[in-house]
Design an enzyme around this catalytic site. Structure first.
Site, PDB file in Angstrom:
ATOM      1  N   ARG A   1      -0.172  -1.149  -1.567  1.00  0.00           N
ATOM      2  CA  ARG A   1       0.132  -1.245  -2.854  1.00  0.00           C
ATOM      3  C   ARG A   1       0.562  -3.191  -3.817  1.00  0.00           C
ATOM      4  O   ARG A   1       0.684  -3.680  -4.487  1.00  0.00           O
ATOM      5  CB  ARG A   1      -0.038  -0.515  -3.639  1.00  0.00           C
ATOM      6  N   LYS A   2       1.546  -3.271  -2.721  1.00  0.00           N
ATOM      7  CA  LYS A   2       2.614  -4.100  -3.315  1.00  0.00           C
ATOM      8  C   LYS A   2       2.022  -4.438  -4.720  1.00  0.00           C
ATOM      9  O   LYS A   2       2.388  -5.153  -5.060  1.00  0.00           O
ATOM     10  CB  LYS A   2       1.556  -5.562  -2.949  1.00  0.00           C
ATOM     11  N   PHE A   3       3.095  -2.694  -5.438  1.00  0.00           N
ATOM     12  CA  PHE A   3       3.653  -2.780  -6.729  1.00  0.00           C
ATOM     13  C   PHE A   3       4.572  -4.296  -6.896  1.00  0.00           C
ATOM     14  O   PHE A   3       4.757  -4.903  -6.604  1.00  0.00           O
ATOM     15  CB  PHE A   3       4.401  -1.408  -6.903  1.00  0.00           C
TER      16      PHE A   3
END
Length: 459
Positions: free
Chosen positions: A296-298
């Protein structure tokens, strides 16, 4: 051009090699001392040197030339002027202002770069320079060196797959100087004895085995990943960059026996339905013993990240074993990931990425100290307590015919000390994803074992 012997004697007149007793930076007493910097002060010799070096090389292989600072910089510049191959400049250290770049010049991702060095001893400065150049997503296959001190550096680099071209070595020049009466037999013998007993091995950062990392791992997900790797003899994570539930489940079924984790981008699934997508996916993960990694690469403040993680139709908290996250939001932004492991994005390889050396340094401080973080995505070696995940690995990169192996399992395990390889197109775009996964599993595991053997051989 004059003969190579005559050219060396012209260079020698500038005092580039001195004989006697000299204490080197390493503390070793050497019977000779080499300093090639005076060559830059004679334009004719510098021009001829550039042409001698260029004549040894397959020039069609190179898009760029880079000198190892500082003595090789004028040599690389002269080679660029003679060959019309563009020059890039590698700094000794990155600026702490402005662009903070380590590599200056105009270049493009994937270009081949020739490294130029004046003297090679242990190979340390070249190994460090190669890592910094490749960090810019440039490729290094060939290295050209004016003088090899014959103390192990050339062999080290060649064992890594690099082609090292040397114009002179110390045995050769001693022979020339003996022939011209500059050195006596006793002096030559003393130098020979010194070389026989003084092969230098600099202390490289060694990698730990999965068993060793398992003993010190604190996070439950890190432990599970390492246990799965050992039980399946695999370090492969397949990247499922597919857009339908059917494609996702089919890929999970086919690759499941060979992978330790499946990396998803769940928000690109066009027909996502929790019961129809996630429930069967979790069943396949259990059936084939692999973990689920949501990429997700928050990258937001903690409160927003917590909502993205726990709410909405994807309900990531309900099924992901570990997730990816930027650390740009600071230490506390990672607090929300309580029931999963976090893989921090430390560095990115895309052209123009803002993950500069100073950013990476600060990002690593956060990631290495946060209890939720199990490892990172980086183009550099990480601290031993962190697991390194390397994306973009592809066996096809081994077939460029130009020497060095790029982004292959062997390269990333040996040079980056990676722990887990992430493979995307090489698997999901393959005609037979199951066979491709099996191939990458075997290649990755063998590369890991080979990297341990190289460590043992160097100790």
């Amino acid at each position: 051009m004059e003969s190579k012997k005559d050219f060396f004697l012209e260079c020698y007149k500038l005092g580039i090699i001195k004989f006697g007793r000299f204490t080197l930076k390493s503390g070793i007493e050497s019977p000779f001392y080499v300093d090639l910097r005076p060559l830059a002060s004679d334009p004719k010799i510098l021009k001829n040197l550039a042409n001698y070096l260029l004549d040894m090389l397959p020039l069609d292989n190179f898009d760029l030339i880079c000198g190892v600072p500082y003595a090789a910089l004028p040599m690389a510049t002269a080679m660029s002027l003679e060959s019309y191959i563009p020059l890039i400049i590698k700094r000794k250290e990155a600026k702490n202002y402005g662009t903070k770049k380590l590599i200056e010049g105009i270049y493009q991702k994937g270009q081949n770069c020739l490294l130029v060095e004046d003297v090679i001893t242990s190979g340390k400065s070249l190994i460090e320079t190669i890592a910094e150049v490749e960090q810019e997503d440039l490729k290094v296959a060939d290295i050209v060196v004016v003088l090899d001190r014959e103390q192990g550096g050339k062999q080290l680099l060649e064992s890594r797959g690099y082609k090292v071209h040397t114009l002179f070595n110390i045995t050769e020049v001693c022979g020339i100087l003996k022939e011209t009466g500059e050195l006596s037999d006793d002096e030559v013998n003393r130098i020979h004895d010194f070389l026989q007993g003084n092969h230098i091995q600099f202390d490289e950062k060694t990698r730990s085995s999965y068993e060793q990392k398992l003993q010190t791992a604190e996070h439950s997900v890190a432990k599970k990943l390492l246990e799965t790797a050992l039980s399946k003899q695999s370090n492969l994570i397949a990247s499922a960059d597919v857009t339908t539930t059917q494609e996702l489940l089919e890929l999970a079924e086919k690759t499941g026996p060979h992978i330790i984790a499946l990396k998803t981008h769940i928000d690109i699934i066009s027909d996502f339905d929790y019961d129809k997508t996630i429930v069967p996916l979790k069943a396949l993960a259990s059936k084939h013993n692999f973990l689920l990694m949501e990429d997700r690469k928050f990258a937001d403040i903690g409160n927003t990240q917590e909502l993205q993680f726990t709410s909405g139709i994807f309900n990531i908290t309900g099924w992901a074993d570990f997730v990816t996250s930027q650390v740009i939001g600071g230490f506390e932004s990672l607090d929300c990931f309580k029931n999963v492991g976090v893989v921090a994005i430390i560095g990115m390889s895309s052209k123009g990425a803002l993950t500069t050396a100073s950013y990476r340094e600060e990002a690593l401080k956060i990631a290495s100290s946060h209890p939720n973080v199990i490892g990172g995505v980086s183009q550099n070696v990480l601290p031993e307590e962190m697991l390194l995940f390397t994306p973009g690995v592809n066996l096809a990169d081994s077939g460029d015919g130009k020497g060095q192996q790029y982004n292959t399992p062997e390269h990333v395990f040996t040079m980056l000390h990676t722990d887990f390889i992430i493979v995307g197109r090489g698997i999901y775009k393959a005609e037979n994803p199951e066979a491709a996964a099996a191939l990458y599993k075997n290649e990755g595991w063998n590369a890991y074992l080979s990297s341990l053997e190289k460590k043992a051989a160097g100790n």
